[in-house]
Enzyme design. Structure first.
Site, PDB file in Angstrom:
ATOM      1  N   ASP A 180      -3.371 -21.934  -7.026  1.00 48.67           N
ATOM      2  CA  ASP A 180      -3.867 -23.070  -6.244  1.00 48.67           C
ATOM      3  C   ASP A 180      -2.771 -24.073  -5.910  1.00 48.67           C
ATOM      4  O   ASP A 180      -2.707 -24.592  -4.789  1.00 48.67           O
ATOM      5  CB  ASP A 180      -4.993 -23.783  -6.995  1.00 48.67           C
ATOM      6  CG  ASP A 180      -6.332 -23.072  -6.846  1.00 48.67           C
ATOM      7  OD1 ASP A 180      -6.341 -21.936  -6.340  1.00 48.67           O
ATOM      8  OD2 ASP A 180      -7.368 -23.650  -7.228  1.00 48.67           O
TER       9      ASP A 180
ATOM     10  N   ASN B 112      -8.073 -18.563  -1.888  1.00 51.61           N
ATOM     11  CA  ASN B 112      -9.412 -19.078  -2.198  1.00 51.61           C
ATOM     12  C   ASN B 112      -9.295 -20.444  -2.873  1.00 51.61           C
ATOM     13  O   ASN B 112     -10.092 -20.796  -3.740  1.00 51.61           O
ATOM     14  CB  ASN B 112     -10.166 -18.096  -3.102  1.00 51.61           C
ATOM     15  CG  ASN B 112     -11.661 -18.397  -3.141  1.00 51.61           C
ATOM     16  OD1 ASN B 112     -12.186 -19.169  -2.341  1.00 51.61           O
ATOM     17  ND2 ASN B 112     -12.363 -17.789  -4.086  1.00 51.61           N
TER      18      ASN B 112
ATOM     19  N   SER C 125     -19.289 -30.590  -1.753  1.00 45.12           N
ATOM     20  CA  SER C 125     -18.072 -30.748  -2.555  1.00 45.12           C
ATOM     21  C   SER C 125     -17.546 -32.168  -2.438  1.00 45.12           C
ATOM     22  O   SER C 125     -17.415 -32.698  -1.320  1.00 45.12           O
ATOM     23  CB  SER C 125     -16.995 -29.762  -2.088  1.00 45.12           C
ATOM     24  OG  SER C 125     -15.772 -30.021  -2.746  1.00 45.12           O
ATOM     25  N   SER C 126     -17.214 -32.757  -3.568  1.00 43.75           N
ATOM     26  CA  SER C 126     -16.586 -34.085  -3.553  1.00 43.75           C
ATOM     27  C   SER C 126     -15.193 -34.027  -2.923  1.00 43.75           C
ATOM     28  O   SER C 126     -14.625 -35.058  -2.560  1.00 43.75           O
ATOM     29  CB  SER C 126     -16.487 -34.638  -4.980  1.00 43.75           C
ATOM     30  OG  SER C 126     -15.605 -33.850  -5.765  1.00 43.75           O
ATOM     31  N   GLN C 127     -14.642 -32.812  -2.776  1.00 45.33           N
ATOM     32  CA  GLN C 127     -13.311 -32.666  -2.172  1.00 45.33           C
ATOM     33  C   GLN C 127     -13.294 -33.127  -0.720  1.00 45.33           C
ATOM     34  O   GLN C 127     -12.250 -33.541  -0.207  1.00 45.33           O
ATOM     35  CB  GLN C 127     -12.841 -31.218  -2.279  1.00 45.33           C
ATOM     36  CG  GLN C 127     -12.549 -30.779  -3.701  1.00 45.33           C
ATOM     37  CD  GLN C 127     -12.383 -29.276  -3.838  1.00 45.33           C
ATOM     38  OE1 GLN C 127     -12.441 -28.540  -2.851  1.00 45.33           O
ATOM     39  NE2 GLN C 127     -12.176 -28.812  -5.058  1.00 45.33           N
TER      40      GLN C 127
ATOM     41  N   ASP D 250     -17.313 -27.683 -13.300  1.00 45.14           N
ATOM     42  CA  ASP D 250     -16.371 -26.608 -13.626  1.00 45.14           C
ATOM     43  C   ASP D 250     -16.466 -26.147 -15.077  1.00 45.14           C
ATOM     44  O   ASP D 250     -16.025 -25.044 -15.416  1.00 45.14           O
ATOM     45  CB  ASP D 250     -14.934 -27.045 -13.317  1.00 45.14           C
ATOM     46  CG  ASP D 250     -14.624 -27.007 -11.825  1.00 45.14           C
ATOM     47  OD1 ASP D 250     -15.417 -26.400 -11.083  1.00 45.14           O
ATOM     48  OD2 ASP D 250     -13.607 -27.579 -11.405  1.00 45.14           O
TER      49      ASP D 250
ATOM     50  N   ASN E 135     -23.969 -27.430  -6.550  1.00 41.16           N
ATOM     51  CA  ASN E 135     -22.695 -27.146  -5.881  1.00 41.16           C
ATOM     52  C   ASN E 135     -21.927 -25.990  -6.523  1.00 41.16           C
ATOM     53  O   ASN E 135     -20.942 -25.510  -5.963  1.00 41.16           O
ATOM     54  CB  ASN E 135     -21.825 -28.403  -5.766  1.00 41.16           C
ATOM     55  CG  ASN E 135     -21.212 -28.836  -7.065  1.00 41.16           C
ATOM     56  OD1 ASN E 135     -21.805 -28.669  -8.129  1.00 41.16           O
ATOM     57  ND2 ASN E 135     -20.029 -29.417  -6.997  1.00 41.16           N
TER      58      ASN E 135
ATOM     59  N   LYS F 256     -18.738 -22.400  -5.055  1.00 41.41           N
ATOM     60  CA  LYS F 256     -17.407 -22.326  -5.681  1.00 41.41           C
ATOM     61  C   LYS F 256     -16.740 -20.981  -5.358  1.00 41.41           C
ATOM     62  O   LYS F 256     -17.122 -20.289  -4.411  1.00 41.41           O
ATOM     63  CB  LYS F 256     -17.553 -22.532  -7.183  1.00 41.41           C
ATOM     64  CG  LYS F 256     -18.075 -23.912  -7.584  1.00 41.41           C
ATOM     65  CD  LYS F 256     -17.010 -24.971  -7.437  1.00 41.41           C
ATOM     66  CE  LYS F 256     -17.464 -26.300  -8.018  1.00 41.41           C
ATOM     67  NZ  LYS F 256     -16.391 -27.312  -7.973  1.00 41.41           N
ATOM     68  N   GLU F 257     -15.753 -20.601  -6.153  1.00 42.69           N
ATOM     69  CA  GLU F 257     -15.045 -19.341  -5.918  1.00 42.69           C
ATOM     70  C   GLU F 257     -15.997 -18.150  -5.911  1.00 42.69           C
ATOM     71  O   GLU F 257     -15.715 -17.120  -5.301  1.00 42.69           O
ATOM     72  CB  GLU F 257     -13.955 -19.150  -6.974  1.00 42.69           C
ATOM     73  CG  GLU F 257     -12.736 -20.006  -6.773  1.00 42.69           C
ATOM     74  CD  GLU F 257     -12.853 -21.422  -7.306  1.00 42.69           C
ATOM     75  OE1 GLU F 257     -11.814 -22.085  -7.462  1.00 42.69           O
ATOM     76  OE2 GLU F 257     -13.984 -21.898  -7.559  1.00 42.69           O
TER      77      GLU F 257
ATOM     78  N   HIS G 271     -11.816 -17.135 -11.479  1.00 43.86           N
ATOM     79  CA  HIS G 271     -11.033 -17.423 -12.681  1.00 43.86           C
ATOM     80  C   HIS G 271     -11.883 -18.034 -13.802  1.00 43.86           C
ATOM     81  O   HIS G 271     -11.711 -17.693 -14.974  1.00 43.86           O
ATOM     82  CB  HIS G 271      -9.868 -18.349 -12.336  1.00 43.86           C
ATOM     83  CG  HIS G 271     -10.261 -19.648 -11.683  1.00 43.86           C
ATOM     84  ND1 HIS G 271      -9.737 -20.863 -12.052  1.00 43.86           N
ATOM     85  CD2 HIS G 271     -11.129 -19.929 -10.681  1.00 43.86           C
ATOM     86  CE1 HIS G 271     -10.245 -21.820 -11.305  1.00 43.86           C
ATOM     87  NE2 HIS G 271     -11.094 -21.286 -10.471  1.00 43.86           N
ATOM     88  N   ARG G 272     -12.817 -18.915 -13.463  1.00 49.86           N
ATOM     89  CA  ARG G 272     -13.599 -19.596 -14.501  1.00 49.86           C
ATOM     90  C   ARG G 272     -14.636 -18.663 -15.140  1.00 49.86           C
ATOM     91  O   ARG G 272     -14.972 -18.829 -16.309  1.00 49.86           O
ATOM     92  CB  ARG G 272     -14.251 -20.859 -13.948  1.00 49.86           C
ATOM     93  CG  ARG G 272     -13.223 -21.831 -13.385  1.00 49.86           C
ATOM     94  CD  ARG G 272     -13.557 -23.273 -13.618  1.00 49.86           C
ATOM     95  NE  ARG G 272     -12.549 -24.136 -12.993  1.00 49.86           N
ATOM     96  CZ  ARG G 272     -11.403 -24.479 -13.547  1.00 49.86           C
ATOM     97  NH1 ARG G 272     -11.090 -24.040 -14.752  1.00 49.86           N
ATOM     98  NH2 ARG G 272     -10.539 -25.254 -12.902  1.00 49.86           N
TER      99      ARG G 272
END
Length: 412
Positions: free
Chosen positions: A37, A79, A153-155, A296, A319, A323-324, A368-369
């Protein structure tokens, strides 16, 4: 006791990179975490003409004073949602054409609300029916008040806040609807302060500058990553062992600091020290908890929950669908393989532990998570295998090395 030092926070690192690129002069970022990332962000900024030097775990960024002039470029973001969304906003400052694209999963993750917000500035920008790829013809915009729906997303909100100092006091952002992951917005505001800009807000609904402020180059030590720590805290919790994690601060704005408090609520004992935290695992009990502000850490929490006594209900996590992977479905599918009873709704997970579990091959969905969270099950369920374990490189390339050190320390 296992003594663990996590890598730097990629969330803090990517925010710092963007602001360093926008500042006028040389910024230095120490304890920088190299993962997929952050590497996508580094490469994207380089494609916009930002000069970046790397010395071990230190990054030196020569900022462009909010002005980019690359006539045409295409940036691949894999991603990396944070990278894609932040660069979408940043690219309106480039006097030229930028095309942002990514992996197959990235093209399934919404970007439409951010694109619509940027259009309110009279920016020439188009997405693919609200999804990547995105094409931006930047360099011309009209700073004004914009409205943004950031529930996906807060992004989206953070991306706008990061460019606010360049657009000036005429640029205001008003939030419509509810905001997930508020701590990440607080981190954005805190990082802006580190670069000399204090963004004002009214109850996290309206954001503005009281006067025009310039970003100042900064020297920053990237915080240790609370998100990467969750898998190690979870491991100690289910094994009733003690772990000391270095570099974490009780007052950090990182969202996943909450996971430590959640484990305490489930029965673990916690001791905060100066720049560290100790957790001692004890008998765990199921809980009902709203995880909207720390999504997360939900995969790790869900795995820990199958080793608790009683039902766990994880609420307000819509949300996670964006995610991924669709993490709600992914978690439910894989926990059921092991023998847990799991009920899912659009925005919740209900987990009912079993008295006995069976090994399974865990599908990671290239997330990944999911991979790192289900690694925890290997400590208590012999024979569990993780497909595509290398997907952890997205955020934590050394995860398996450190996880094996934990196994050796705990003799499991």
């Amino acid at each position: 006791m296992f003594n663990f030092t996590p890598p730097g926070s990629k969330s803090h690192a990517n925010r710092s990179l963007v602001l360093a690129a926008l500042a006028n002069g040389k910024s230095i970022l120490k304890n920088f975490p190299f993962c997929e990332d952050t590497i996508y962000m580094l490469n994207g900024l380089k494609k916009l003409g930002v000069k970046i030097e790397i010395e071990n775990d230190t990054i030196i960024v020569n900022g462009k004073d909010g002005k980019f002039s690359i006539p045409q470029t295409k940036i691949y973001c894999g991603n990396a949602g944070t990278t894609f969304r932040f660069l979408t906003a940043l690219s309106i400052l480039n006097d030229g054409e930028v095309i942002l694209t990514g992996s197959k999963r990235m093209t399934q993750r919404p970007i439409g609300e951010l694109v619509e917000a940027l259009k309110q500035l009279n920016v020439k920008i188009e997405s693919t029916n609200g999804f990547p790829p995105v094409k931006i013809s930047g360099g011309e915009f009209n700073p004004s008040k914009v409205e943004i729906n950031s529930k996906v997303s807060s992004q989206f909100l953070s991306a706008l806040l990061l460019i606010m100092p360049v657009l000036g006091k005429n640029f205001e952002v008003e939030l419509k609807g509810y905001l997930p992951s508020l701590p990440y917005v607080k981190m954005t505001l805190q990082t802006l302060k580190q670069f000399g800009v204090n963004v004002s807000h009214k109850n996290f609904k309206k954001f503005y500058l009281t006067k025009d402020l310039k970003l100042k180059p900064a020297e920053i030590i990237i915080e240790s990553d609370a998100s990467s720590s969750t898998y190690f805290f979870g491991s100690a919790a289910i094994l009733k062992k003690t772990i000391k994690v270095n570099g974490l601060n009780k007052n950090s704005t990182q969202a996943d600091i909450k996971f430590i408090k959640v484990l305490e609520k489930m029965g673990c004992s916690i001791e905060w020290g100066k720049n560290y935290v100790k957790l001692k695992g004890k008998k765990l009990k199921g809980i009902s908890i709203d995880m909207n502000d720390a999504p997360d850490s939900v995969p790790a929490l869900a795995v820990v929950a199958i080793f608790a006594e009683g039902k766990t209900l994880i609420r307000n996590i819509e949300n996670l669908r964006y995610k991924e992977s669709d993490r709600i479905s992914a978690i439910a599918n894989e926990l059921k393989k092991l023998g847990a009873t799991v009920n899912q709704g659009f925005n919740y997970l209900e987990i009912i532990p079993s008295k006995q579990y069976s090994p399974a091959v865990i599908n990671t969905y290239n997330d990944h998570r999911i991979a790192m969270s289900f690694a925890i099950t290997q400590l208590k369920i012999p024979g569990v295998k993780i497909k595509n374990p290398d997907c952890v490189k997205k955020s934590y390339p050394n995860f398996w090395l450190e996880f094996n050190k934990l196994r050796e320390a705990y003799k499991v």
